[in-house]
Design a protein around this motif. Structure first.
Motif, short mmCIF file in Angstrom:
data_model
loop_
_atom_site.label_atom_id
_atom_site.label_comp_id
_atom_site.label_asym_id
_atom_site.label_seq_id
_atom_site.Cartn_x
_atom_site.Cartn_y
_atom_site.Cartn_z
N UNK A 40 3.51 45.62 42.34
CA UNK A 40 3.19 44.21 42.08
C UNK A 40 3.49 43.94 40.61
N UNK A 41 4.36 42.97 40.37
CA UNK A 41 4.71 42.55 39.02
C UNK A 41 4.05 41.19 38.78
N UNK A 42 3.36 41.05 37.66
CA UNK A 42 2.70 39.77 37.40
C UNK A 42 2.84 39.38 35.94
N UNK A 43 2.75 38.08 35.70
CA UNK A 43 2.85 37.52 34.36
C UNK A 43 1.68 36.55 34.17
N UNK A 44 0.93 36.77 33.10
CA UNK A 44 -0.16 35.86 32.73
C UNK A 44 -0.04 35.58 31.24
N UNK A 45 0.39 34.41 30.89
CA UNK A 45 0.63 34.01 29.50
C UNK A 45 1.58 35.01 28.83
N UNK A 46 1.15 35.74 27.83
CA UNK A 46 2.02 36.69 27.13
C UNK A 46 1.84 38.11 27.65
N UNK A 47 1.10 38.26 28.74
CA UNK A 47 0.79 39.58 29.28
C UNK A 47 1.63 39.86 30.52
N UNK A 48 2.48 40.87 30.43
CA UNK A 48 3.32 41.28 31.56
C UNK A 48 2.68 42.54 32.16
N UNK A 49 2.44 42.52 33.46
CA UNK A 49 1.73 43.65 34.08
C UNK A 49 2.52 44.16 35.27
N UNK A 50 2.59 45.49 35.37
CA UNK A 50 3.20 46.14 36.52
C UNK A 50 2.18 47.13 37.07
N UNK A 51 1.94 47.05 38.37
CA UNK A 51 1.02 48.00 38.99
C UNK A 51 1.63 48.48 40.30
N UNK A 52 1.28 49.73 40.64
CA UNK A 52 1.84 50.31 41.85
C UNK A 52 0.85 51.25 42.50
N UNK A 53 0.93 51.30 43.81
CA UNK A 53 0.19 52.29 44.60
C UNK A 53 1.23 53.04 45.41
N UNK A 54 1.26 54.35 45.22
CA UNK A 54 2.21 55.20 45.91
C UNK A 54 1.44 56.07 46.89
N UNK A 55 1.83 56.03 48.15
CA UNK A 55 1.20 56.84 49.18
C UNK A 55 2.01 58.12 49.34
N UNK A 56 1.37 59.24 49.07
CA UNK A 56 2.02 60.55 49.22
C UNK A 56 1.22 61.33 50.25
N UNK A 57 1.79 62.43 50.72
CA UNK A 57 1.06 63.23 51.70
C UNK A 57 -0.16 63.84 51.02
N UNK A 58 -1.32 63.42 51.45
CA UNK A 58 -2.56 63.97 50.93
C UNK A 58 -3.27 63.12 49.90
N UNK A 60 -3.35 59.00 47.53
CA UNK A 60 -2.79 57.71 47.12
C UNK A 60 -2.85 57.68 45.60
N UNK A 61 -1.72 57.46 44.96
CA UNK A 61 -1.66 57.42 43.51
C UNK A 61 -1.54 55.98 43.07
N UNK A 62 -2.37 55.58 42.11
CA UNK A 62 -2.36 54.20 41.62
C UNK A 62 -2.24 54.21 40.10
N UNK A 63 -1.40 53.31 39.60
CA UNK A 63 -1.25 53.18 38.15
C UNK A 63 -0.92 51.73 37.83
N UNK A 64 -1.26 51.34 36.61
CA UNK A 64 -0.89 50.00 36.13
C UNK A 64 -0.59 50.08 34.65
N UNK A 65 0.28 49.19 34.22
CA UNK A 65 0.69 49.17 32.82
C UNK A 65 0.86 47.72 32.38
N UNK A 66 0.49 47.45 31.13
CA UNK A 66 0.58 46.11 30.57
C UNK A 66 1.38 46.19 29.27
N UNK A 67 2.29 45.23 29.08
CA UNK A 67 3.10 45.19 27.86
C UNK A 67 3.57 43.75 27.67
N UNK A 68 4.14 43.48 26.53
CA UNK A 68 4.69 42.16 26.26
C UNK A 68 6.00 41.90 26.99
#
Length: 106
Positions: A40-58, A60-68
């Motif tokens: 999921x890629x999102x933009x809120x004012x000056x905040x750019x955010x990318x987050x992902x959930x990866x399903x692997x065997x055994x 679920x890995x989730x991460x998110x990152x915010x940058x300009x």
């Protein structure tokens, strides 16, 4: 790997989609048991955010990152997921502690 990319308040253009696909393909080099991923890629004012959930065997890995910059946020996200997949792979491989525990209890 099934990949679902969506955007909130941002249009997911073909170059942006290709960039995400390229970054997530690198995860398959380390760990080939990837089932699916939702990005999921999102933009809120000056905040750019990318987050992902990866399903692997055994797991679920989730991460998110915010940058300009959205591309920089995707880079950070890719690095975080890469680290998580390597850590998950090591957990699956490391069975030495179980054998030592069995010997001690026997």
């Amino acid at each position: 790997m099934n990949l679902n990319i969506s955007g909130h308040h941002v249009e997911v253009t073909p170059p942006l989609r290709d960039y995400v696909v390229t970054k997530l393909k690198k995860l398959e080099r380390h760990f080939d048991h990837l089932i699916s991923a939702e990005v999921i890629l999102s933009v809120e004012k000056q905040r750019q955010k990318a987050e992902a959930t990866v399903h692997v065997s055994g797991a679920n890995l989730h991460a998110e990152a915010v940058d300009g910059d959205l591309y920089a946020a995707i880079d950070l996200l890719s690095d975080k997921l890469d680290q998580q997949t390597r850590r998950h792979k090591e957990k699956l491989r490391n069975h030495h502690h179980k054998q030592a525990h069995k010997r001690m209890s026997a």
